[in-house]
Write an enzyme that holds these catalytic residues in place. Sequence first.
Site, PDB file in Angstrom:
ATOM      1  N   LYS A 226    -125.001 -34.029  -8.441  1.00 13.73           N
ATOM      2  CA  LYS A 226    -124.868 -34.300  -7.112  1.00 13.73           C
ATOM      3  C   LYS A 226    -126.327 -34.797  -6.407  1.00 13.73           C
ATOM      4  O   LYS A 226    -126.551 -35.650  -5.868  1.00 13.73           O
ATOM      5  CB  LYS A 226    -124.190 -33.253  -6.352  1.00 13.73           C
ATOM      6  CG  LYS A 226    -122.633 -33.153  -6.527  1.00 13.73           C
ATOM      7  CD  LYS A 226    -121.940 -34.282  -5.571  1.00 13.73           C
ATOM      8  CE  LYS A 226    -120.603 -34.109  -5.906  1.00 13.73           C
ATOM      9  NZ  LYS A 226    -119.758 -35.162  -5.067  1.00 13.73           N
TER      10      LYS A 226
ATOM     11  N   LYS B 264    -111.005 -42.780  -5.828  1.00 13.38           N
ATOM     12  CA  LYS B 264    -111.142 -43.517  -4.468  1.00 13.38           C
ATOM     13  C   LYS B 264    -112.521 -43.940  -4.378  1.00 13.38           C
ATOM     14  O   LYS B 264    -112.643 -45.485  -3.878  1.00 13.38           O
ATOM     15  CB  LYS B 264    -110.513 -42.536  -3.716  1.00 13.38           C
ATOM     16  CG  LYS B 264    -110.603 -43.018  -2.249  1.00 13.38           C
ATOM     17  CD  LYS B 264    -108.939 -43.649  -2.448  1.00 13.38           C
ATOM     18  CE  LYS B 264    -108.689 -44.460  -0.889  1.00 13.38           C
ATOM     19  NZ  LYS B 264    -107.639 -45.283  -1.146  1.00 13.38           N
TER      20      LYS B 264
ATOM     21  N   LYS C   5    -113.424 -43.630 -15.131  1.00 18.66           N
ATOM     22  CA  LYS C   5    -112.058 -43.089 -14.756  1.00 18.66           C
ATOM     23  C   LYS C   5    -111.654 -43.668 -13.102  1.00 18.66           C
ATOM     24  O   LYS C   5    -112.586 -44.032 -12.500  1.00 18.66           O
ATOM     25  CB  LYS C   5    -112.398 -41.436 -14.289  1.00 18.66           C
ATOM     26  CG  LYS C   5    -111.122 -40.618 -14.679  1.00 18.66           C
ATOM     27  CD  LYS C   5    -112.016 -39.207 -15.067  1.00 18.66           C
ATOM     28  CE  LYS C   5    -111.028 -38.311 -14.635  1.00 18.66           C
ATOM     29  NZ  LYS C   5    -111.447 -36.880 -14.643  1.00 18.66           N
TER      30      LYS C   5
END
Length: 324
Positions: free
Chosen positions: A112, A195, A192
């Site tokens: 992240k 959204k 993958k």
Amino acid sequence: MKRRVFSGARPTGRQHLGNYLGAIQNYVALQDEYECIYCVVDVHALTSLENTGELQKNIHEMVLDWLAAGLDPGKSIIFAQSHVPEVMELHTLLSMVTPLSWLLRVPTFKEKVKLQPHNVNYGLVGYPVLMTADIILYKAEVVPVGEDQVPHLELAREIVRRFHYLFGDTFPEPEAKLTSFPLILRPDGKEKMSKQLGNDIELALSPQETIDRVMTAVTDPARQYRSDPGHPEICNVYSLHHFFNPLRLDEIARQCRSAEIGCVDCKMLLATAINTTLQPFREQRAKLATKPKYITDVLADGALRARVIARETIKEVKQKMGLL
Ligand code: SF4
């Protein structure tokens, strides 16, 4: 007594095929065997969201998809994380017993930091603690996870053990229920479905939109002409046939390898099967969409039921930590 399951999902809005095959179908199936608690983890979403303008809409659309797919508020508790403020309280209390070194070594934290170097907030570090609070606030015994999430659950178990060492046994150590989350590739075959990556197939698309999306999918890159033999094992379309045309897999593979079938026909076969499978879902979704208040009511009722459990846990935790 049924064992209790907890699962949380970020409010990503309209759900796509990856969500459906990897999580929602499983959520629905677990409802009869377990006491299920399904949570839209909206607070977790804040660690990466900078614009929260779409948050409520995304929660609504996601829960609408869940309900249309068969999640039953009569069987399961369905709610939004932030509607049960006790989770924030438990998060704070658990953060006092969790060594910082455990959190800094979590691989997803490092990922992240790379993904959003401009927004390395405390929430990113504390994410596993909040996740642990999500699960153990409801004394859940079972957490459905994919292989990639097992290390996160192991950290939650470590936090529970540390709490027990300091303050005595309080929570079940949550067990992973391994679910085969299939790898669904994007129509371009590269990553993958997700959204954030945009290029996905939403469950709520119309039949024609679904056909259009499937038609854009990249297939076997070596098959340039209709007469070229194909390699289904490396084809993204074929990977979806596993779920939507399971009885015709061998036939499709044979026809692909011998160039008996072209990719356009093969994609149409897939799109038709997706549309047939999703038809009941779409009908139900259309009905529910006319009753927006129903979604709000489901979430409000879920939060009420979740809070009954949460308040008991917080009281016990505070007592054990010497706060009451
Ligand atoms: S025929 Fe079907 S399985 Fe074969 S490469 Fe084309 S889309 Fe893929």
